[in-house]
Design a protein around this motif. Sequence first.
Motif, mmCIF file in Angstrom:
data_model
loop_
_atom_site.group_PDB
_atom_site.id
_atom_site.type_symbol
_atom_site.label_atom_id
_atom_site.label_comp_id
_atom_site.label_asym_id
_atom_site.label_seq_id
_atom_site.Cartn_x
_atom_site.Cartn_y
_atom_site.Cartn_z
ATOM 1 N N VAL A 85 10.342 2.191 -8.231
ATOM 2 C CA VAL A 85 10.255 1.769 -6.927
ATOM 3 C C VAL A 85 9.496 0.376 -6.685
ATOM 4 O O VAL A 85 8.447 0.536 -7.083
ATOM 5 N N GLU A 86 10.297 -0.490 -6.091
ATOM 6 C CA GLU A 86 9.650 -1.772 -5.805
ATOM 7 C C GLU A 86 9.638 -1.988 -4.123
ATOM 8 O O GLU A 86 10.916 -1.759 -3.761
ATOM 9 N N GLY A 87 8.806 -2.665 -3.771
ATOM 10 C CA GLY A 87 8.976 -3.237 -2.209
ATOM 11 C C GLY A 87 8.477 -2.330 -1.444
ATOM 12 O O GLY A 87 8.493 -2.607 -0.077
ATOM 13 N N TRP A 88 7.965 -1.073 -1.941
ATOM 14 C CA TRP A 88 7.698 -0.155 -0.763
ATOM 15 C C TRP A 88 6.134 0.215 -1.292
ATOM 16 O O TRP A 88 5.867 0.446 -2.686
ATOM 17 N N ALA A 89 5.364 0.651 -0.346
ATOM 18 C CA ALA A 89 3.875 1.162 -0.763
ATOM 19 C C ALA A 89 3.520 2.274 0.275
ATOM 20 O O ALA A 89 3.894 2.492 1.239
ATOM 21 N N VAL A 90 2.678 3.098 -0.346
ATOM 22 C CA VAL A 90 1.808 4.200 0.518
ATOM 23 C C VAL A 90 1.372 3.572 1.894
ATOM 24 O O VAL A 90 0.807 2.501 2.024
ATOM 25 N N GLY A 91 1.591 4.223 3.002
ATOM 26 C CA GLY A 91 1.361 3.894 4.377
ATOM 27 C C GLY A 91 2.489 3.225 5.104
ATOM 28 O O GLY A 91 2.263 2.967 6.369
ATOM 29 N N ASP A 92 3.539 2.666 4.452
ATOM 30 C CA ASP A 92 4.801 1.699 5.296
ATOM 31 C C ASP A 92 5.168 2.859 6.041
ATOM 32 O O ASP A 92 5.425 4.004 5.599
#
Length: 346
Positions: A85-92
């Motif tokens: 998964v790219e472009g997404w992070a924990v907390g979004d």
Amino acid sequence: MEGTTMRVADFVDPGQVAARGDATRPSPEPGEVIVAVAACGICGSDLHMFRNGAYRDQLVRATPEGYHVPGHEFAGTIAAVGAGVEGWAVGDRVVGVTGFGGGMADYVAVPVNPFQLVPVPDGVDMIEAATTEQLADGLQMVRKATIQPGENVAVFGVGIIGLSVIQAIRARGIETGHVIAIDVHQARLDAARAHGATAAVNARDGDVFDQVAAITGTEEGYQGISARIGAVFDCAGYIKHMPGLPPLETALRLIDLNGGRIVCFGGYEDRMTIDFGPVIQKQPTIMGSNGYAAEELVEALAMMAEGKVDRSALVSHRFPITQAPEAFAAQCAPEAIKVMLTMDRN
């Protein structure tokens, strides 16, 4: 993520939903994220299932314990990210849409694609964001209907979906004639007027065709008679216990003698019998609408962020996940519009 269990709503049987606190928390597969759900709405399709089991195989996600978790329209924050998964992070902050339930839980796995996962703009709270999918549904229906300037429009069923259609018409600045809301619940008709309908028709007050025709007038020709309605949005479908003609049959009576469009979205709880003669006589276009274009999820959130629509006003009830049975009971009540389950973790 800490811990291994979570709270869920468990659809047991028609009329029976239980709150569980010991479901196994999911882990992300490649290409997925885990969303910590903040709010999840009870959809009209969930209500069909609750009444008689309709669509059950499409609306629940099983846990290892055998709990059947509904919920496919929700908002929350990303709690874990799967491989690749790219472009997404924990907390979004995100809106999630799942195909087979699972959202009425503390955590749910969501595939990463533009149809199922979109970011929530600043200024949009989680309750509003959890109504994104329904507004996107409304935007697609309006797009399909190709409303012409000055045309009269009728919306059958003004729960959250029908109200979303009305909001979509107004937010897109479409010039219509009358926008007529049709329902059997006065609270919903009042909400429709508040959000852009020009007239409201209660089907309990008499023949719907006659009530609409009193607003719009009629047109007669060799094709029959119409109530001068260019486009009908059937957001009611077929509810077995409701008396009277199915909305689709009434829509065929209402529709223009030439060039009318009927967009069908509401669920059908069973087979039904209708007079299909006007299809030959009036040659309307009847089309289904199932979902939205990916860009309409983004458009819906932008409308909220820009203040073009008031979504929070459509949420009539809020219940914590521990009161899932009460939430479903509330959604069945005539004064309910959208019932939201929240996953308060304080």
